[in-house]
Design an enzyme around this catalytic site. Sequence first.
Site, PDB file in Angstrom:
ATOM      1  N   HIS A  70      -7.917  -4.973  -0.821  1.00  0.00           N
ATOM      2  CA  HIS A  70      -6.770  -4.328  -0.196  1.00  0.00           C
ATOM      3  C   HIS A  70      -6.419  -5.076   1.090  1.00  0.00           C
ATOM      4  O   HIS A  70      -6.728  -4.644   2.204  1.00  0.00           O
ATOM      5  CB  HIS A  70      -7.081  -2.865   0.095  1.00  0.00           C
ATOM      6  N   SER A  76       0.837  -1.196   0.000  1.00  0.00           N
ATOM      7  CA  SER A  76       0.000   0.000   0.000  1.00  0.00           C
ATOM      8  C   SER A  76       0.877   1.253   0.000  1.00  0.00           C
ATOM      9  O   SER A  76       1.670   1.447  -0.920  1.00  0.00           O
ATOM     10  CB  SER A  76      -0.980  -0.034   1.165  1.00  0.00           C
ATOM     11  N   ASP A 113      -9.203  -4.601  -5.513  1.00  0.00           N
ATOM     12  CA  ASP A 113      -8.765  -3.655  -4.478  1.00  0.00           C
ATOM     13  C   ASP A 113      -9.765  -2.512  -4.356  1.00  0.00           C
ATOM     14  O   ASP A 113     -10.086  -1.845  -5.345  1.00  0.00           O
ATOM     15  CB  ASP A 113      -7.382  -3.115  -4.832  1.00  0.00           C
TER      16      ASP A 113
END
Length: 857
Positions: A466, A187, A428
């Site tokens: 995610h 990330s 995501d």
Amino acid sequence: PAGDEPTTPVPPPPAPKLACADLSGKTIAAADIGLPTGGATITEATSMAAGAAGNLYGDYCRLRGTIAPVNPGSPVINFALNLPAQWNRKTIHFGGGGFNGTLIDGTEPIRFGPAGKPAPLALGYATYGSDSGHQASSITDGKFARDDEALANYGGQALKKTRDVAQQLVQLFYGEKPAHAWFLGTSTGGRDGLAYIQRWPLDYDGLIANEPALNYSGTRLSNVALGRALYDNGGTGWLNLAKTLRVQQAALAACDALDGAKDGIVSNVESCRLLNTQLLDSLRCPGGADTGNTCLSDAQLATVRVIESPLQLSYPLAGGVQVAGGYNLLEGALVAGPYTTRDLGTRPVPGNPATSADANMYLTGDQWVKYFITRIDGFDTLGFDPAAPGSWTPRVQEVSAMTDALDANLAPFFGNGGRLILLHGLADEVISPNSTIDYYKRLVATLGQGAVDAHVRFYTVPGMGHGTGVFIPNWDSLAALEAWVEQGLAPATPVAVDAVAGTYGRTRPLCQYPAWPRYRGSGSMDAAVNYSCVTEVGDPLACPNLPASATNYKGGNTLGEELTVRIDPATMAYTVTIDAADPARVGAQRSGTLVAQGACSYSSSEGGAVFTLASGGVLHGGVAAPSGGSFAPLLAFANTWNNAATPTVFNPVAVIANALGVQQAGTGGTPVGQSAAVRLRNAGTFQYCRDPATGGAMLYDATCTQTEKGYISWSAARGAFDVFSTSPTGSAVTTGGTLSGSMVIGMAGASPVHLHLVRDGGTVGMRILSAQQTLAAGTADGSYAVSSARGDSRTATVAGTSFNLGGAAATLAYDTPVLGMAQADAGRPGQLIFNGGVLAFVSGDTAQPALEIGVRH
């Protein structure tokens, strides 16, 4: 067995040259750190014994320290460094997450690594990390960005400072430099790693970047765009939990089996994307009003489109990027339900500042606008236009340069032998995988496929969010990176094990982009061996309308400029040449490269214009306007009609037509909508007619009083017709008159599309013609790429009497107000014509009427 020993024995681990306590209070001078600081100090040095309570990492020296700021009022950088007694001569730098502010202490396991594999520290790696240069209790707290040095540290400078300090301490402790240095990040940490190798390419041998937030500013801008869609107009576009789940369930129902296996995972994402229009139509409430949780209103559908669609910007971010990837909500991404906590919030009116009761993505966007950009605590983020931020644009670009990892020239990193493993989940819901795909494509465009293949592995994972989703891959990315760098064994198609509790243990191949896993049709759907990574010949990202060789398209734009667009499919380079216009513009050229967005649409360098290649040799796009940051929409054709032969006849293209368009006084004037009837006769003479009461559309009448007359004459030099205006009260003539523009008669397949480019005494504009004959409902059905004379790009859909343009829905009345035209009601007021896959719409917005040009996908 004897004789099987390696020819070069592995050296034993180096014994530490210092005791851990010797490092207590140790300082690193500012001059020994690659960026300006106030120097570094070890504040804690503790020997951790193997087997001690809570220690799972063996014997190691635990160091904690600070790096002082340059500005006394700025926060310090807290860092952690762990030095194992049994060192393997390698180091790992761990990246952060969110807005950081929490110390990354280097004891974490490999992200998405094999279940049960010890953390790298326990395997002998010296590990380190930092808090990125500020301290906060939450990774969604952006207040630190009010401080210039703290923001620069977060943008990447803290990484370099921490690395330089850590590497010196490693060498001091062990008496030798590490053999290899790795960076692992997820990330924001993935962005950290990419930003690092882009700026300091010689410091690391390899990088693993999972779901990287590389288009960081674009991500935050798209967060704000989502918030505006959700909360503007009193929250009419907000989706509650039931409606959000309804969207997700419909997408899964439509797309789950496209990969051959109904397994709860949407793997064939791009084929699924082609069903967007059909899917949204199926979700629409009757009449477009909100009638309950079983359907979506037009405002809520518009929100879904904002989430789904790339955000086009009217200005460049770092690296010249002018788009932020959309989220695959209609292709399997989850923003509600049991697989994620990052939802669209619980209320239709957000707080200021936004809180956890509001949409997760808007919360971070709100913090970014308040503290990174405006630095105004109470700023109303809903009033911030991410596509065109006005006076805030330079600040957005400044922050982008500090925080984004968009430089596609990794040649220095590659030249040093560096290797990069990229991984991103196609579902995501926080960081768009489409931005990572765009970055990968730009890598290829910049350095070539061969160089990228030699140094990059990019894996896309269907069903993975995610760190969430219906499939979370476990695989040994660190071992793969090390084998690649140290032994030259490039990773190919690893097998990932699902870590989701309900489906734990099923396996899938990790496919290199653009391939995806397709079920072979037999055997367990939970076993990777029964899947193939495929990039089908009919890949929906491939455009069947792309020409086979370099091709010229002839047409014009809404400023009345006649132009030629040349597209080379081998390189996707394009050049726009102005052939006839204001004398100062004639001969001007614009060049760039087109980047595929799917559905035969391509991003360009023209102020946010999207180029679309439609069937029948039609090209739609834009060219940068003479002033400002927008573009003038263009329409052009690979094939045009001419009457260069003798005798000069116009019979094949003579027509009685409706004309829609826009014109203005000069290139900077206020647009005025144009609606009229027109006849082009066999001799090449023409006559426009306008209703005497409305000044607009009417049935053609040769005796009309509000009239405009002239003729067209072929110009072989330019490959277009010159337009000459003659006396409106005189008879039809084909000589004399005043040169007042051009006409390009494009062939959309077999259909002639007349494009009248007006350049008359300072007045400029464009008119598109369509035959004045019945336009039946259904004839124009489809999805359209649309741009307007305001310089924006959007999508339109026509389905019978339903019309949706840029998220605003209307109902069409066909053959109204005249034959061959459709009238849109108050939902999106205006008039529409259709010809050969080309749609022209003139809005009824009296404050800012515009010609909207669309081509059917």
